[in-house]
Scaffold this motif. Structure first.
Motif, PDB file in Angstrom:
ATOM      1  N   GLN A  98       0.812  -1.218   0.000  1.00  0.00           N
ATOM      2  CA  GLN A  98       0.000   0.000   0.000  1.00  0.00           C
ATOM      3  C   GLN A  98       0.853   1.279   0.000  1.00  0.00           C
ATOM      4  N   LEU A  99       2.153   1.128   0.315  1.00  0.00           N
ATOM      5  CA  LEU A  99       3.033   2.302   0.349  1.00  0.00           C
ATOM      6  C   LEU A  99       3.245   2.854  -1.054  1.00  0.00           C
ATOM      7  N   CYS A 100       3.557   4.152  -1.150  1.00  0.00           N
ATOM      8  CA  CYS A 100       3.858   4.756  -2.455  1.00  0.00           C
ATOM      9  C   CYS A 100       5.135   4.102  -3.011  1.00  0.00           C
ATOM     10  N   PRO A 101       5.338   4.145  -4.335  1.00  0.00           N
ATOM     11  CA  PRO A 101       6.506   3.470  -4.934  1.00  0.00           C
ATOM     12  C   PRO A 101       7.833   3.899  -4.302  1.00  0.00           C
ATOM     13  N   THR A 102       7.950   5.197  -3.993  1.00  0.00           N
ATOM     14  CA  THR A 102       9.194   5.692  -3.385  1.00  0.00           C
ATOM     15  C   THR A 102       9.418   5.029  -2.028  1.00  0.00           C
ATOM     16  N   CYS A 103       8.337   4.918  -1.231  1.00  0.00           N
ATOM     17  CA  CYS A 103       8.489   4.338   0.101  1.00  0.00           C
ATOM     18  C   CYS A 103       8.717   2.819   0.028  1.00  0.00           C
TER      19      CYS A 103
ATOM     20  N   THR B 104      -1.556   8.437   1.700  1.00  0.00           N
ATOM     21  CA  THR B 104      -1.682   7.030   2.090  1.00  0.00           C
ATOM     22  C   THR B 104      -0.546   6.634   3.037  1.00  0.00           C
ATOM     23  N   CYS B 105       0.674   7.055   2.669  1.00  0.00           N
ATOM     24  CA  CYS B 105       1.828   6.736   3.523  1.00  0.00           C
ATOM     25  C   CYS B 105       1.666   7.362   4.903  1.00  0.00           C
ATOM     26  N   LYS B 106       1.145   8.596   4.907  1.00  0.00           N
ATOM     27  CA  LYS B 106       0.914   9.281   6.194  1.00  0.00           C
ATOM     28  C   LYS B 106      -0.039   8.467   7.054  1.00  0.00           C
ATOM     29  N   ALA B 107      -1.145   8.025   6.439  1.00  0.00           N
ATOM     30  CA  ALA B 107      -2.148   7.250   7.176  1.00  0.00           C
ATOM     31  C   ALA B 107      -1.554   5.923   7.659  1.00  0.00           C
TER      32      ALA B 107
END
Ligand code: ZN
Ligand code: ZN
Length: 423
Positions: free
Chosen positions: A191-196, A214-217
């Protein structure tokens, strides 16, 4: 097609330069009060300096650097500096400064280069003011650096400052914390962004400051570093807070403040000017006890910060805190006729030798046009030299504000103007 400046760069014309001098003068003044000396390092460096000094996994190094080689040596790779800390440490080592003084306090200001997508308020050539303290692991210097930044911004008149501090640990305590973070994010990896997703095993701390919603959540409830600091890091952080308190600095603890660069240890801080919204971070910095060794130097604890000068100017402009341009009084020498021109030139030179701003016509203008120009440059005094005056070895001084005139001999003219201008 006319040649235009590269995207993300700026021209600063004379009407803007006063603002730059204004902030630069204040920066120099405060650095002096805190005992910092200025350094200037090359605008480009060996690419390896930034690969090792900033870290190959950071966005700056992997995506944003201007790297080039020259036709005479294709093997040698250079990079326009994307920041100044690595260069300062390189200069510290190359000049063996560590052998000459136990504590080094340097500041710099100048152009940095990053080619991320230009957006409002971000430039590919931008300017940073920053300082580095090398040789002390005491939280006293961490506190001094934070106090200096806050005092500078407050003295400019910026009120709504938010000072955020954190500790990012050290090589003793961070690996265990990293592992905890990896364990926390691993089940949510998809579910993390591609960078993360890329960061997860390389630099999981950075997931905490990802701007993606999304990453924040997903990072809500993530383990916090404060619970994982070793005794030394914990004591250092507590002392820092006590010093800041003693100096009357209001601050907030932000466990998500992790900094983008690998070499940071212990203290991390950011100073935001909240009215700037999304671009509120005006200055940021922290401790980098591992960098000097990383660049093959002796173990040298250090801390520094960098401030975005464009960001600061934006904040000052928004609040109307930039000074009115200063109009210096100047002199215009109005020559009527060829013989008078030579005398006028001599007078201009004599005044300039006294550092009095003096100009004369250099375009063959009529008397009327010359007077108009004298008004445009805000000349306070116009010296009028015609054939009659020249024959009598005299000149007329016209006081532009009152339109009064006085006749003086050429022998005493420069002294008279000098006493008028200098009071
Ligand atoms: Zn530690
Ligand atoms: Zn992310």
């Amino acid at each position: 097609m006319a040649i235009r400046k590269p995207r993300g760069t700026q021209d600063f014309l004379p009407e803007q330069i006063g603002n730059w001098h204004f902030i630069e003068d204040r920066m120099r003044k405060i650095c002096k009060a805190y005992g910092f000396s200025e350094i200037r390092t090359p605008v480009f460096e060996d690419t390896k300096l930034f690969l090792r000094g900033i870290g190959e996994t950071t966005d700056v190094v992997s995506k944003e650097m201007y790297t080039f080689s020259t036709s005479d040596d294709k093997e040698q790779s250079f990079t326009l500096r994307p920041e100044n800390t690595a260069s300062a440490v390189r200069a510290y080592l190359e000049n063996k400064v560590y052998g000459k003084e136990a504590l080094t306090k340097w500041y710099y200001m100048g152009s940095m280069f990053r080619h991320d997508k230009p957006q409002a308020g971000r430039y590919r050539e931008f300017h940073q003011f920053g300082a580095e303290v090398l040789g002390s692991q005491s939280p006293v210097v961490d506190s001094e650096v934070i106090c200096m930044v806050v005092q500078l911004l407050k003295d400019f008149g910026l009120q709504d400052l938010n000072v955020e501090v954190n500790s990012v640990g050290c090589p003793n305590c961070r690996p265990a914390y990293r592992q905890k973070l990896i364990e926390f994010f691993e089940p949510k990896k998809d579910q993390l962004c591609p960078t993360c997703q890329e960061r997860l095993y390389k630099n999981p701390l950075r997931i905490l400051d990802c701007k993606n919603e999304t990453c924040k959540a997903l990072s809500v409830g993530a383990p916090e570093i404060h619970e994982h600091l070793c005794e030394e890091c914990h004591a250092h952080f507590e002392e820092l807070k006590a010093f800041l308190h003693a100096a009357g600095i209001q601050y907030n603890l932000n466990p998500r403040l992790v900094r983008g660069l690998d070499y940071y240890t212990k203290t991390a801080f950011e100073v935001q000017y909240t009215p700037l919204g999304a671009q509120s971070a005006v200055a940021g910095g922290g401790r980098y006890d591992g960098l000097v060794e990383e660049l093959d130097g002796p173990h040298t604890p250090a801390i520094g910060f960098a401030m975005g000068m464009e960001r600061l100017l934006l904040a000052l402009e928004k609040q109307g805190l930039l000074p009115e341009p200063i109009v210096e009084s100047s002199v215009f020498v109005l020559a009527l006729g060829e013989a008078a021109k030579v005398e006028a030139f001599k007078i201009c030179q004599a005044l300039r030798n006294e550092y009095i701003t003096a100009e004369m016509d250099g375009q063959g203008k009529s008397m009327k046009a010359q007077l108009k120009y004298a008004n445009k440059i805000n000349a306070k005094y116009v010296i009028i030299l015609g054939d009659d005056e020249l024959a009598n070895k005299e000149a007329i001084i016209r006081f532009m504000e009152s339109s009064e005139q006085e006749t003086v001999s050429l022998d005493t003219l420069v002294n008279r103007i000098s006493s008028l201008v200098k009071g």
